[in-house]
Design an enzyme around this catalytic site. Sequence first.
Site, PDB file in Angstrom:
ATOM      1  CG  ASP A  57      51.877  83.390  35.868  1.00  0.00           C
ATOM      2  OD1 ASP A  57      52.121  82.256  35.420  1.00  0.00           O
ATOM      3  OD2 ASP A  57      50.949  83.625  36.648  1.00  0.00           O
ATOM      4  NE  ARG A 111      46.015  86.951  33.346  1.00  0.00           N
ATOM      5  CZ  ARG A 111      45.743  86.319  34.486  1.00  0.00           C
ATOM      6  NH1 ARG A 111      44.662  85.546  34.574  1.00  0.00           N
ATOM      7  NH2 ARG A 111      46.545  86.432  35.524  1.00  0.00           N
ATOM      8  CD  GLN A 126      46.020  88.226  40.058  1.00  0.00           C
ATOM      9  OE1 GLN A 126      45.058  87.600  39.627  1.00  0.00           O
ATOM     10  NE2 GLN A 126      47.211  87.673  40.170  1.00  0.00           N
ATOM     11  CG  ASP A 246      42.383  77.421  41.683  1.00  0.00           C
ATOM     12  OD1 ASP A 246      43.493  77.975  41.829  1.00  0.00           O
ATOM     13  OD2 ASP A 246      42.001  76.925  40.609  1.00  0.00           O
ATOM     14  CD  GLU A 259      40.642  80.515  39.885  1.00  0.00           C
ATOM     15  OE1 GLU A 259      41.714  81.149  39.877  1.00  0.00           O
ATOM     16  OE2 GLU A 259      40.353  79.651  39.030  1.00  0.00           O
ATOM     17  CB  SER A 262      45.116  80.914  41.314  1.00  0.00           C
ATOM     18  OG  SER A 262      46.132  79.980  41.044  1.00  0.00           O
TER      19      SER A 262
END
Length: 345
Positions: A57, A111, A126, A246, A259, A262
């Site tokens: 991604d 990340r 997630q 979102d 959030e 997504s």
Amino acid sequence: MSKLIKPEGYKALLNMKQTEQGIKLIKEFFQQNLSTELRLRRVTAPLFVLKGLGINDDLNGVERAVTFPIKDLGDQKAEVVHSLAKWKRLTLAEYEIEPDYGIYTDMNAIRADEELDNLHSLYVDQWDWEAVITKEERNIEYLKQVVRRIYDAILRTEYLTCETYSQIKPFLPRQIHFIHSEELLQMYPELSPKEREDAICKKYGAVFVIGIGGKLSNGEKHDGRAPDYDDWTTPNGDGFLGLNGDILIWYPVLQRSFELSSMGIRVDKESLLRQLAIEGKEERKNLYFHQRLLNDQLPLSIGGGIGQSRLCMVLLHKAHIGEIQSSIWPEDMRKECLSSGMPLI
């Protein structure tokens, strides 16, 4: 450090032992509910994929993936996943999943370019999910139906958490509100995208912002989205562009929007080519994933990611994601969090 929010008078409602038990309760209950709501089977996911296949991604297109050489493959490079948006669609094809059924998995990522604050960590966990849909289901009403089912699973998990820990009180509204990012711009033209999210979430409590990735009437994007997984250019039934979005909530502990997910209907051949052209990424057409899609070897699908630590943070009323997960934080942030009642794991 300037982005750290320190809620005045904050005190964790659960001690560390209760917090760990609460995390287990929420994760086990929510994933079972998600699986039942969307008819998903659990699959095992990779931590890394080979570089150069177009499987990883790209998020907003600027984040660097953590890479390393593989000795037994002649030092060919592997990348730690950012998410599994494309890998899941390949897996749907491999498992020959039928329409209206799908898969979910635990996704763990690193990340390295994340800006660290109350919500953002180097470590991302997630529930990544993906389901096969028909051509007739590629529309805004079907997207909204799936969003409502996910939100219902969140509400049930909040109820269980509050029943288990009486000191935690429910705050999520019964319904989620839908709005397109262009409508949001017209409502609050003087605000930034983040400020618009704060305003609409404070008004409704839970919101699904539709259409993220394409440019709005002011020439700017609400937020970035890679061109080759979510469909953000196909007109929907409201006349707007975009079949993604979102799930956001208003989080009282931090007094800001938050959030949780997504997600979106994924690109078909036409929207893939259109979005690659818009973003100037047409060279990706020759990559493995993109060739599979362009040659009709992948099913139409809908999917997304739901933050595990984020959901636990919200339902346990924590002020920092580091109270939920173990990660690396600047030492001055650790000290400041500790002095503000937010001890980081």
